[in-house]
Design a protein around this motif. Structure first.
Motif, PDB file in Angstrom:
ATOM      1  N   VAL A 182      89.936  -8.424  -2.073  1.00 25.16           N
ATOM      2  CA  VAL A 182      89.513  -8.192  -0.684  1.00 25.16           C
ATOM      3  C   VAL A 182      90.700  -7.954   0.247  1.00 25.16           C
ATOM      4  O   VAL A 182      91.800  -8.443   0.011  1.00 25.16           O
ATOM      5  N   THR A 183      90.436  -7.220   1.316  1.00 30.17           N
ATOM      6  CA  THR A 183      91.454  -6.952   2.321  1.00 30.17           C
ATOM      7  C   THR A 183      91.840  -8.257   3.011  1.00 30.17           C
ATOM      8  O   THR A 183      90.986  -8.997   3.478  1.00 30.17           O
ATOM      9  N   SER A 184      93.140  -8.504   3.082  1.00 32.73           N
ATOM     10  CA  SER A 184      93.650  -9.678   3.779  1.00 32.73           C
ATOM     11  C   SER A 184      94.257  -9.272   5.122  1.00 32.73           C
ATOM     12  O   SER A 184      94.166  -9.998   6.098  1.00 32.73           O
ATOM     13  N   ASN A 185      94.870  -8.100   5.160  1.00 34.23           N
ATOM     14  CA  ASN A 185      95.472  -7.605   6.397  1.00 34.23           C
ATOM     15  C   ASN A 185      95.567  -6.087   6.328  1.00 34.23           C
ATOM     16  O   ASN A 185      95.819  -5.521   5.264  1.00 34.23           O
ATOM     17  N   LEU A 186      95.358  -5.454   7.488  1.00 31.83           N
ATOM     18  CA  LEU A 186      95.525  -4.003   7.590  1.00 31.83           C
ATOM     19  C   LEU A 186      96.145  -3.722   8.950  1.00 31.83           C
ATOM     20  O   LEU A 186      95.583  -4.076   9.978  1.00 31.83           O
ATOM     21  N   SER A 187      97.332  -3.132   8.927  1.00 29.31           N
ATOM     22  CA  SER A 187      98.032  -2.769  10.154  1.00 29.31           C
ATOM     23  C   SER A 187      98.279  -1.267  10.117  1.00 29.31           C
ATOM     24  O   SER A 187      98.868  -0.762   9.158  1.00 29.31           O
ATOM     25  N   VAL A 218     100.587  -5.684  -1.732  1.00 27.15           N
ATOM     26  CA  VAL A 218     100.925  -5.037  -0.470  1.00 27.15           C
ATOM     27  C   VAL A 218     101.107  -3.544  -0.730  1.00 27.15           C
ATOM     28  O   VAL A 218     101.881  -3.156  -1.621  1.00 27.15           O
ATOM     29  N   MET A 219     100.378  -2.726   0.046  1.00 23.49           N
ATOM     30  CA  MET A 219     100.411  -1.279  -0.109  1.00 23.49           C
ATOM     31  C   MET A 219     100.915  -0.596   1.142  1.00 23.49           C
ATOM     32  O   MET A 219     100.685  -1.056   2.254  1.00 23.49           O
ATOM     33  N   ASP A 220     101.551   0.536   0.937  1.00 24.52           N
ATOM     34  CA  ASP A 220     102.025   1.428   1.975  1.00 24.52           C
ATOM     35  C   ASP A 220     101.109   2.661   1.892  1.00 24.52           C
ATOM     36  O   ASP A 220     100.958   3.226   0.804  1.00 24.52           O
ATOM     37  N   VAL A 221     100.469   3.044   2.999  1.00 26.38           N
ATOM     38  CA  VAL A 221      99.484   4.134   2.953  1.00 26.38           C
ATOM     39  C   VAL A 221      99.768   5.157   4.049  1.00 26.38           C
ATOM     40  O   VAL A 221      99.873   4.794   5.223  1.00 26.38           O
ATOM     41  N   ASP A 222      99.876   6.418   3.644  1.00 27.42           N
ATOM     42  CA  ASP A 222     100.007   7.519   4.597  1.00 27.42           C
ATOM     43  C   ASP A 222      98.697   8.286   4.649  1.00 27.42           C
ATOM     44  O   ASP A 222      98.075   8.535   3.612  1.00 27.42           O
ATOM     45  N   VAL A 223      98.295   8.670   5.869  1.00 31.40           N
ATOM     46  CA  VAL A 223      97.105   9.499   6.074  1.00 31.40           C
ATOM     47  C   VAL A 223      97.575  10.814   6.680  1.00 31.40           C
ATOM     48  O   VAL A 223      98.343  10.816   7.640  1.00 31.40           O
ATOM     49  N   ARG A 224      97.099  11.904   6.099  1.00 31.48           N
ATOM     50  CA  ARG A 224      97.446  13.215   6.649  1.00 31.48           C
ATOM     51  C   ARG A 224      96.291  14.184   6.455  1.00 31.48           C
ATOM     52  O   ARG A 224      95.431  13.967   5.614  1.00 31.48           O
ATOM     53  N   ILE A 225      96.299  15.215   7.253  1.00 28.27           N
ATOM     54  CA  ILE A 225      95.369  16.312   7.036  1.00 28.27           C
ATOM     55  C   ILE A 225      95.834  17.024   5.772  1.00 28.27           C
ATOM     56  O   ILE A 225      97.037  17.223   5.570  1.00 28.27           O
ATOM     57  N   GLU A 226      94.909  17.392   4.911  1.00 30.02           N
ATOM     58  CA  GLU A 226      95.264  18.048   3.657  1.00 30.02           C
ATOM     59  C   GLU A 226      96.164  19.260   3.923  1.00 30.02           C
ATOM     60  O   GLU A 226      95.850  20.103   4.752  1.00 30.02           O
ATOM     61  N   GLY A 227      97.286  19.282   3.249  1.00 31.03           N
ATOM     62  CA  GLY A 227      98.241  20.369   3.404  1.00 31.03           C
ATOM     63  C   GLY A 227      99.303  20.119   4.453  1.00 31.03           C
ATOM     64  O   GLY A 227     100.300  20.840   4.507  1.00 31.03           O
ATOM     65  N   ALA A 235      99.923   3.065   7.418  1.00 31.54           N
ATOM     66  CA  ALA A 235      99.407   1.696   7.387  1.00 31.54           C
ATOM     67  C   ALA A 235     100.106   0.877   6.311  1.00 31.54           C
ATOM     68  O   ALA A 235     100.598   1.411   5.321  1.00 31.54           O
ATOM     69  N   VAL A 236     100.106  -0.420   6.542  1.00 25.35           N
ATOM     70  CA  VAL A 236     100.500  -1.393   5.531  1.00 25.35           C
ATOM     71  C   VAL A 236      99.292  -2.292   5.339  1.00 25.35           C
ATOM     72  O   VAL A 236      98.729  -2.805   6.311  1.00 25.35           O
ATOM     73  N   VAL A 237      98.867  -2.435   4.095  1.00 20.83           N
ATOM     74  CA  VAL A 237      97.647  -3.169   3.775  1.00 20.83           C
ATOM     75  C   VAL A 237      97.959  -4.253   2.749  1.00 20.83           C
ATOM     76  O   VAL A 237      98.672  -3.997   1.780  1.00 20.83           O
ATOM     77  N   THR A 238      97.426  -5.445   2.977  1.00 25.30           N
ATOM     78  CA  THR A 238      97.559  -6.535   2.019  1.00 25.30           C
ATOM     79  C   THR A 238      96.180  -6.870   1.477  1.00 25.30           C
ATOM     80  O   THR A 238      95.212  -6.984   2.239  1.00 25.30           O
ATOM     81  N   TYR A 239      96.094  -7.004   0.172  1.00 25.43           N
ATOM     82  CA  TYR A 239      94.857  -7.397  -0.501  1.00 25.43           C
ATOM     83  C   TYR A 239      95.048  -8.735  -1.184  1.00 25.43           C
ATOM     84  O   TYR A 239      96.109  -8.991  -1.767  1.00 25.43           O
TER      85      TYR A 239
END
Length: 143
Positions: free
Chosen positions: A80-85, A112-121, A129-133
Protein backbone atom coordinates in the motif's frame (compact mmCIF):
# COMPACT_ATOMS: atom_id res chain seq x y z
CA UNK A 1 17.41 -10.95 -12.50
CA UNK A 2 14.11 -10.40 -14.32
CA UNK A 3 10.81 -8.87 -13.28
CA UNK A 4 8.62 -11.08 -11.09
CA UNK A 5 5.54 -9.86 -12.98
CA UNK A 6 5.05 -9.20 -16.69
CA UNK A 7 3.19 -6.26 -18.21
CA UNK A 8 0.44 -8.66 -19.33
CA UNK A 9 0.07 -10.05 -15.79
CA UNK A 10 0.04 -6.51 -14.38
CA UNK A 11 -2.74 -5.41 -16.75
CA UNK A 12 -4.78 -8.52 -15.94
CA UNK A 13 -4.39 -7.88 -12.20
CA UNK A 14 -5.25 -4.16 -12.45
CA UNK A 15 -8.22 -4.83 -14.74
CA UNK A 16 -9.65 -7.30 -12.23
CA UNK A 17 -8.86 -5.36 -9.07
CA UNK A 18 -9.84 -1.85 -10.17
CA UNK A 19 -12.90 -1.25 -12.37
CA UNK A 20 -11.68 2.18 -13.46
CA UNK A 21 -8.41 0.80 -14.84
CA UNK A 22 -9.95 -1.33 -17.56
CA UNK A 23 -9.82 0.53 -20.84
CA UNK A 24 -7.92 3.77 -20.38
CA UNK A 25 -4.50 2.94 -19.02
CA UNK A 26 -2.11 0.10 -19.53
CA UNK A 27 1.17 -1.10 -18.14
CA UNK A 28 3.55 -1.05 -21.08
CA UNK A 29 6.80 -2.10 -19.38
CA UNK A 30 7.73 -4.23 -16.40
CA UNK A 31 11.45 -4.78 -15.90
CA UNK A 32 13.27 -5.34 -12.65
CA UNK A 33 12.86 -2.18 -10.58
CA UNK A 34 10.95 -0.25 -13.25
CA UNK A 35 7.40 0.04 -14.53
CA UNK A 36 5.86 2.29 -17.19
CA UNK A 37 2.13 3.04 -17.35
CA UNK A 38 0.46 4.75 -20.32
CA UNK A 39 -2.88 6.57 -20.14
CA UNK A 40 -4.97 7.68 -23.11
CA UNK A 41 -6.63 10.78 -21.68
CA UNK A 42 -10.27 11.69 -22.25
CA UNK A 43 -12.51 14.51 -21.02
CA UNK A 44 -12.69 13.01 -17.50
CA UNK A 45 -8.93 13.60 -17.10
CA UNK A 46 -8.90 17.24 -18.18
CA UNK A 47 -9.08 20.63 -16.54
CA UNK A 48 -10.14 23.76 -18.46
CA UNK A 49 -7.61 24.56 -21.17
CA UNK A 50 -6.94 20.90 -21.92
CA UNK A 51 -4.55 20.34 -18.99
CA UNK A 52 -4.26 16.79 -17.64
CA UNK A 53 -5.54 17.19 -14.08
CA UNK A 54 -3.34 16.82 -10.99
CA UNK A 55 -5.46 13.97 -9.60
CA UNK A 56 -5.06 12.12 -12.91
CA UNK A 57 -1.30 12.53 -12.78
CA UNK A 58 -1.20 11.42 -9.13
CA UNK A 59 -3.27 8.33 -9.90
CA UNK A 60 -0.96 7.43 -12.77
CA UNK A 61 2.09 7.96 -10.54
CA UNK A 62 0.61 5.73 -7.84
CA UNK A 63 -0.20 2.96 -10.32
CA UNK A 64 3.28 3.04 -11.86
CA UNK A 65 4.94 2.96 -8.42
CA UNK A 66 2.70 0.04 -7.34
CA UNK A 67 3.70 -1.90 -10.42
CA UNK A 68 7.41 -1.09 -9.95
CA UNK A 69 7.25 -2.69 -6.50
CA UNK A 70 5.66 -5.80 -8.00
CA UNK A 71 8.60 -6.20 -10.38
CA UNK A 72 10.55 -7.12 -7.24
CA UNK A 73 7.92 -8.74 -4.97
CA UNK A 74 5.67 -10.41 -7.53
CA UNK A 75 1.90 -10.35 -7.06
CA UNK A 76 1.46 -8.65 -3.68
CA UNK A 77 -1.88 -6.79 -3.67
CA UNK A 78 -1.62 -5.72 -0.01
CA UNK A 79 1.36 -3.49 -0.73
CA UNK A 80 0.00 0.00 0.00
CA UNK A 81 0.95 3.62 -0.57
CA UNK A 82 2.61 5.12 2.49
CA UNK A 83 3.56 8.50 1.03
CA UNK A 84 3.24 10.32 -2.28
CA UNK A 85 4.86 13.69 -2.90
CA UNK A 86 4.46 15.27 -6.32
CA UNK A 87 5.83 18.42 -7.93
CA UNK A 88 4.01 19.81 -10.96
CA UNK A 89 6.79 21.19 -13.13
CA UNK A 90 5.06 22.39 -16.29
CA UNK A 91 1.65 22.13 -17.97
CA UNK A 92 0.69 18.59 -18.90
CA UNK A 93 -1.17 19.02 -22.18
CA UNK A 94 -1.65 16.14 -24.61
CA UNK A 95 -3.64 13.03 -25.42
CA UNK A 96 -1.36 10.35 -23.97
CA UNK A 97 0.38 10.58 -20.59
CA UNK A 98 3.16 8.23 -19.47
CA UNK A 99 4.43 7.57 -15.93
CA UNK A 100 7.86 5.97 -15.58
CA UNK A 101 8.57 4.61 -12.08
CA UNK A 102 11.98 3.42 -10.90
CA UNK A 103 12.77 1.90 -7.53
CA UNK A 104 15.38 3.93 -5.67
CA UNK A 105 15.44 1.63 -2.61
CA UNK A 106 13.56 -1.43 -1.49
CA UNK A 107 13.83 -3.14 1.86
CA UNK A 108 11.79 -5.58 3.91
CA UNK A 109 9.07 -3.10 4.86
CA UNK A 110 9.32 -0.11 2.49
CA UNK A 111 10.03 0.66 -1.15
CA UNK A 112 10.82 4.16 -2.43
CA UNK A 113 10.21 5.06 -6.09
CA UNK A 114 11.12 8.00 -8.28
CA UNK A 115 8.39 8.68 -10.90
CA UNK A 116 8.39 11.01 -13.90
CA UNK A 117 5.18 11.92 -15.73
CA UNK A 118 5.32 13.26 -19.26
CA UNK A 119 3.22 13.59 -22.34
CA UNK A 120 4.13 10.73 -24.66
CA UNK A 121 7.04 11.81 -26.83
CA UNK A 122 7.94 14.82 -24.66
CA UNK A 123 11.51 15.23 -23.52
CA UNK A 124 10.83 17.05 -20.24
CA UNK A 125 8.59 15.72 -17.48
CA UNK A 126 5.36 17.49 -16.59
CA UNK A 127 5.59 16.32 -13.00
CA UNK A 128 7.93 14.41 -10.74
CA UNK A 129 7.00 12.35 -7.70
CA UNK A 130 8.60 10.35 -4.95
CA UNK A 131 6.41 7.53 -3.68
CA UNK A 132 6.86 5.22 -0.70
CA UNK A 133 5.04 1.90 -0.45
CA UNK A 134 4.64 -0.26 2.64
CA UNK A 135 5.30 -3.94 1.90
CA UNK A 136 3.58 -6.62 4.00
CA UNK A 137 6.09 -8.37 6.24
CA UNK A 138 4.59 -11.81 5.69
CA UNK A 139 5.57 -12.03 2.02
CA UNK A 140 7.63 -15.06 1.12
CA UNK A 141 11.20 -15.02 2.36
CA UNK A 142 10.79 -11.73 4.22
CA UNK A 143 8.92 -12.77 7.40
Amino acid sequence: MTSKMTAEEANTFLGGAFDTHASRSEVTLMEEGRAVVRLVADSTHLRPGGYISGPTQMSLVDTAAYMAVMTKTGHEPMTVTSNLSINFLRPCIGDVVVADARIMKIGQALAVMDVDVRIEGAEKPSSHAVVTYAIPRERSGMA
